[in-house]
Write a protein that holds these residues in place. Structure first.
Motif, PDB file in Angstrom:
ATOM      1  N   ILE A   5     -52.963-126.936 -52.628  1.00 56.81           N
ATOM      2  CA  ILE A   5     -53.953-128.013 -52.596  1.00 56.81           C
ATOM      3  C   ILE A   5     -54.920-127.719 -51.458  1.00 56.81           C
ATOM      4  O   ILE A   5     -54.479-127.473 -50.324  1.00 56.81           O
ATOM      5  CB  ILE A   5     -53.305-129.389 -52.373  1.00 56.81           C
ATOM      6  CG1 ILE A   5     -52.280-129.700 -53.471  1.00 56.81           C
ATOM      7  CG2 ILE A   5     -54.368-130.475 -52.296  1.00 56.81           C
ATOM      8  CD1 ILE A   5     -51.477-130.969 -53.241  1.00 56.81           C
ATOM      9  N   ILE A   6     -56.223-127.736 -51.757  1.00 60.87           N
ATOM     10  CA  ILE A   6     -57.244-127.483 -50.737  1.00 60.87           C
ATOM     11  C   ILE A   6     -58.078-128.755 -50.585  1.00 60.87           C
ATOM     12  O   ILE A   6     -58.599-129.288 -51.565  1.00 60.87           O
ATOM     13  CB  ILE A   6     -58.145-126.300 -51.123  1.00 60.87           C
ATOM     14  CG1 ILE A   6     -57.299-125.054 -51.410  1.00 60.87           C
ATOM     15  CG2 ILE A   6     -59.165-126.007 -50.007  1.00 60.87           C
ATOM     16  CD1 ILE A   6     -58.053-123.942 -52.103  1.00 60.87           C
ATOM     17  N   PRO A  10     -56.197-132.983 -45.455  1.00 56.96           N
ATOM     18  CA  PRO A  10     -54.819-132.582 -45.802  1.00 56.96           C
ATOM     19  C   PRO A  10     -53.785-133.680 -45.557  1.00 56.96           C
ATOM     20  O   PRO A  10     -52.780-133.740 -46.282  1.00 56.96           O
ATOM     21  CB  PRO A  10     -54.562-131.361 -44.913  1.00 56.96           C
ATOM     22  CG  PRO A  10     -55.617-131.370 -43.862  1.00 56.96           C
ATOM     23  CD  PRO A  10     -56.798-132.064 -44.449  1.00 56.96           C
ATOM     24  N   ASP A  11     -54.031-134.556 -44.590  1.00 53.51           N
ATOM     25  CA  ASP A  11     -53.058-135.622 -44.298  1.00 53.51           C
ATOM     26  C   ASP A  11     -52.920-136.609 -45.447  1.00 53.51           C
ATOM     27  O   ASP A  11     -51.949-137.367 -45.519  1.00 53.51           O
ATOM     28  CB  ASP A  11     -53.460-136.376 -43.020  1.00 53.51           C
ATOM     29  CG  ASP A  11     -53.335-135.493 -41.777  1.00 53.51           C
ATOM     30  OD1 ASP A  11     -53.852-135.875 -40.715  1.00 53.51           O
ATOM     31  OD2 ASP A  11     -52.721-134.407 -41.904  1.00 53.51           O
ATOM     32  N   GLU A  17     -44.376-135.707 -49.467  1.00 58.06           N
ATOM     33  CA  GLU A  17     -43.134-135.302 -48.778  1.00 58.06           C
ATOM     34  C   GLU A  17     -42.021-136.298 -49.071  1.00 58.06           C
ATOM     35  O   GLU A  17     -40.870-136.107 -48.655  1.00 58.06           O
ATOM     36  CB  GLU A  17     -43.399-135.230 -47.264  1.00 58.06           C
ATOM     37  CG  GLU A  17     -44.373-134.122 -46.873  1.00 58.06           C
ATOM     38  CD  GLU A  17     -44.873-134.251 -45.435  1.00 58.06           C
ATOM     39  OE1 GLU A  17     -45.839-133.563 -45.089  1.00 58.06           O
ATOM     40  OE2 GLU A  17     -44.277-135.059 -44.683  1.00 58.06           O
ATOM     41  N   LEU A  18     -42.347-137.363 -49.792  1.00 57.92           N
ATOM     42  CA  LEU A  18     -41.385-138.437 -50.017  1.00 57.92           C
ATOM     43  C   LEU A  18     -40.732-138.351 -51.391  1.00 57.92           C
ATOM     44  O   LEU A  18     -41.168-137.603 -52.253  1.00 57.92           O
ATOM     45  CB  LEU A  18     -42.101-139.801 -49.906  1.00 57.92           C
ATOM     46  CG  LEU A  18     -42.894-140.051 -48.615  1.00 57.92           C
ATOM     47  CD1 LEU A  18     -43.679-141.354 -48.740  1.00 57.92           C
ATOM     48  CD2 LEU A  18     -41.948-140.075 -47.429  1.00 57.92           C
ATOM     49  N   SER A  19     -39.669-139.126 -51.558  1.00 55.23           N
ATOM     50  CA  SER A  19     -39.044-139.394 -52.864  1.00 55.23           C
ATOM     51  C   SER A  19     -38.727-138.108 -53.639  1.00 55.23           C
ATOM     52  O   SER A  19     -38.385-137.082 -53.050  1.00 55.23           O
ATOM     53  CB  SER A  19     -39.962-140.331 -53.671  1.00 55.23           C
ATOM     54  OG  SER A  19     -39.325-140.701 -54.872  1.00 55.23           O
ATOM     55  N   LEU A  20     -38.916-138.180 -54.939  1.00 50.47           N
ATOM     56  CA  LEU A  20     -38.452-137.064 -55.791  1.00 50.47           C
ATOM     57  C   LEU A  20     -39.312-135.815 -55.619  1.00 50.47           C
ATOM     58  O   LEU A  20     -38.850-134.694 -55.797  1.00 50.47           O
ATOM     59  CB  LEU A  20     -38.431-137.525 -57.254  1.00 50.47           C
ATOM     60  CG  LEU A  20     -37.336-138.543 -57.585  1.00 50.47           C
ATOM     61  CD1 LEU A  20     -37.403-138.943 -59.056  1.00 50.47           C
ATOM     62  CD2 LEU A  20     -35.945-137.993 -57.235  1.00 50.47           C
ATOM     63  N   ILE A  21     -40.575-136.005 -55.236  1.00 45.49           N
ATOM     64  CA  ILE A  21     -41.409-134.808 -55.011  1.00 45.49           C
ATOM     65  C   ILE A  21     -40.924-134.102 -53.751  1.00 45.49           C
ATOM     66  O   ILE A  21     -40.785-132.882 -53.700  1.00 45.49           O
ATOM     67  CB  ILE A  21     -42.901-135.183 -54.910  1.00 45.49           C
ATOM     68  CG1 ILE A  21     -43.397-135.712 -56.257  1.00 45.49           C
ATOM     69  CG2 ILE A  21     -43.731-133.972 -54.481  1.00 45.49           C
ATOM     70  CD1 ILE A  21     -44.869-136.084 -56.279  1.00 45.49           C
ATOM     71  N   HIS A  35     -53.727-127.081 -47.797  1.00 47.39           N
ATOM     72  CA  HIS A  35     -54.618-126.301 -46.920  1.00 47.39           C
ATOM     73  C   HIS A  35     -55.828-127.141 -46.519  1.00 47.39           C
ATOM     74  O   HIS A  35     -56.394-127.863 -47.361  1.00 47.39           O
ATOM     75  CB  HIS A  35     -55.125-125.057 -47.656  1.00 47.39           C
ATOM     76  CG  HIS A  35     -54.050-124.237 -48.283  1.00 47.39           C
ATOM     77  ND1 HIS A  35     -53.361-123.250 -47.613  1.00 47.39           N
ATOM     78  CD2 HIS A  35     -53.530-124.276 -49.541  1.00 47.39           C
ATOM     79  CE1 HIS A  35     -52.476-122.697 -48.433  1.00 47.39           C
ATOM     80  NE2 HIS A  35     -52.555-123.311 -49.610  1.00 47.39           N
ATOM     81  N   ASP A  36     -56.268-126.995 -45.261  1.00 45.40           N
ATOM     82  CA  ASP A  36     -57.486-127.645 -44.776  1.00 45.40           C
ATOM     83  C   ASP A  36     -58.661-126.706 -45.056  1.00 45.40           C
ATOM     84  O   ASP A  36     -58.709-125.589 -44.515  1.00 45.40           O
ATOM     85  CB  ASP A  36     -57.353-127.926 -43.278  1.00 45.40           C
ATOM     86  CG  ASP A  36     -58.551-128.681 -42.718  1.00 45.40           C
ATOM     87  OD1 ASP A  36     -58.426-129.226 -41.601  1.00 45.40           O
ATOM     88  OD2 ASP A  36     -59.614-128.727 -43.396  1.00 45.40           O
TER      89      ASP A  36
END
Ligand SMILES: CN1CCCC[C@@H]1Cn1ccc2ccc(-c3n[nH]c(N)c3C#N)cc21
Length: 237
Positions: A5-6, A10-11, A17-21, A35-36
């Motif tokens: 992902i660009i 980025p934040d 980062e959470l749950s099932l992902i 990526h930034d």
């Protein structure tokens, strides 16, 4: 599956980062890299935008940083969220879930210089997609939605893969209403059929509910629903 992902924000992707992902990342099902875009700028102000040729409002994202960023992440299938894109559907989610490498380009401002998309299309598949007929600030929210729709289809992510076959849009109809305990809540009762234990009648009730919901809320889906499926449903239930 590898995903790059660009974005200039980025934040925005902390929710991934959470749950099932987050679990899919931890177990190696999903290799997600954010990526930034400013990494690929060379001026002191880390400039990613400039005024539009031909005039008009706002700013356009410069091609140079995008070109270098896409070169850096390598070839895959490039997904560019855009208001002018093809409406994203469950069928698209299934198609993307079958691929090895997805690259998401998150535009901002008035969009990304068209030459970035044209240049990428010369060496990899490019899909411009839209979430719906409304306008967002940029592509980041769309990528989060697409990532959730795709990741849940990856083998090993959902505990019960059977649930994928009956959910809305997968079976071509909207799902029936769902209920759980208590049987009576604020003088509202769970439909008796669901407590009957008669699985054939329950299946028919749910199918009837799906059909009536779809007919009233999404006549477009009804028009696309294969009529022979309706006959099968009656016989099965
Ligand atoms: C407002 N601003 C000037 C008019 C043009 C769009 C621009 C904002 N913007 C920039 C990059 C970008 C990407 C996606 C979307 C987007 N909006 N609606 C959707 N369904 C979208 C998707 N998927 C909006 C974006």
């Amino acid at each position: 599956m590898r995903v790059d992902i660009i974005s200039i924000f980025p934040d925005y992707f902390a929710p991934l980062e959470l749950s099932l992902i987050g679990k899919a990342r931890g177990t190696g099902i999903l290799d997600l890299n954010v990526h930034d875009l400013r990494t690929w700028t060379s001026d002191v102000h880390r400039t990613v935008d400039d005024t539009p040729y031909g005039g008009g409002p706002g700013m356009v994202m410069r091609p140079e940083p995008w070109g270098q960023a896409l070169d850096a992440v390598g070839d895959g299938t490039l997904i560019v969220p855009s208001p002018v894109g093809k409406p994203f559907t469950q069928a698209d989610a299934y198609a993307l879930a079958a691929l090895d490498h997805l690259i998401f380009a998150c535009g901002r401002y008035e969009g990304i210089d068209q030459r970035v998309i044209d240049d990428a299309a010369s060496r990899m598949p490019v899909r411009e997609v839209s979430l719906g007929d409304y306008v967002l600030f940029g592509g980041e929210v769309a990528v989060i939605v697409i990532m959730e729709a795709v990741t849940r289809l990856l083998p090993g992510v959902l505990g019960n893969a059977d649930s994928l076959t009956e959910e809305s849009h997968a079976a071509g109809l909207l799902e029936a209403p769902v209920y759980t305990k208590p049987a009576s809540w604020r003088s509202r009762e769970v439909p008796d059929i669901l407590r009957s234990g008669d699985h054939g009648k329950i299946a028919r009730w749910r199918r009837d509910q799906s059909l009536s919901r779809t007919a009233s809320r999404r006549p477009d889906m009804m028009a696309a629903y294969p009529l022979d499926q309706l006959d099968k449903a009656d016989k099965k239930a």
